[in-house]
Scaffold this motif. Structure first.
Motif: not given
Length: 235
Positions: A17-19, A22-23, A25, A132, A135
């Motif tokens: 999914r967008p994460f 900045k979305g 993957p 990651k 976020h």
């Protein structure tokens, strides 16, 4: 060899999914499943990775994180992020595939072979935390905190494919490198980072993922520690 058996309390899978802002993957947001899952050489059937260059593959087929660490993280992050409390309310906060209690980096060694349900897996490396997590937890220093804590989790390579069901046991069946707990490995990597004797021994560990052995060789050759900032803070 110590008798180590623990229960697989939760099996988790994630779709890409967008994460983050900045979305990008990512399959980090993993959810528990209540039925049997096939453990394959490339990971759990139905699990996805958004960045196959750095995640997944034969040397990172299954990610295990100790639920034992969650209380400490809740306490340490209480002043930093309300988002962290939400993420830590259930297993899967660290993008793990397997959650259990009673087994941590101090108990597990490189090369340990475990019967995971009906599959046979081998500990290949610890996890190197990346940006990651910052976020995921709403805390800019989370990846660095995971690295400094040495509570990183670890990966398995799959030697024999098989079925895994929530509640199955994880049973140690072989320990070829009893002197190399993950805790010691992480200490060499992140604390005493230019211990030449330990690095040479690390580079010679046959069960350790080649990328980690290469890292040890490079430190020995260059007599310096690689730059970790891009991994920890992002580009």
């Amino acid at each position: 060899m110590p008798l180590l058996t623990t229960r697989v309390d939760c099996i988790l899978l994630g779709a890409v999914r967008p994460f983050g802002p900045k979305g990008v993957p990512s399959g980090m947001d993993k959810r528990p499943v209540g039925s049997a899952v096939r453990v394959t050489a490339l990971g759990l059937a139905g699990d996805e990775q958004g960045d196959p260059r750095h995640h997944g593959g034969p040397e990172k087929a299954v990610h295990h994180y100790a639920f034992d660490h969650y209380p400490a993280w809740r306490q340490e992050l209480a002043a930093h992020s309300t988002q962290a409390a939400e993420v830590l309310a259930r297993p899967g906060a660290f993008g793990e595939n397997v959650s259990s209690a009673g087994l941590t980096e101090a108990d597990v060694c490189i090369g340990d072979r475990f019967r995971l349900g009906r599959a046979l897996v081998e500990v290949s490396q610890a996890r190197q935390p990346c940006w990651k997590l910052n976020h995921r937890f709403g805390h800019a220093g989370m990846a660095r905190a995971v690295q400094q804590s040495l509570r990183t989790g670890w990966y398995y390579r799959v030697l024999e494919e098989g079925e895994l069901i929530p509640g199955d046991n994880l049973v140690l069946v072989e320990r070829p490198c009893p002197d190399w707990s993950l805790r010691r490995l992480l200490h060499v990597l992140y604390v005493d980072r230019l211990d030449t004797g330990a690095l040479a021994a690390m580079a010679a560990l046959p069960a350790l993922a080649e990328s980690w052995r290469k890292l040890a060789r490079q430190r020995l050759e260059r007599r310096e520690v690689e730059d970790m900032e891009r991994r920890l803070a992002g580009g």
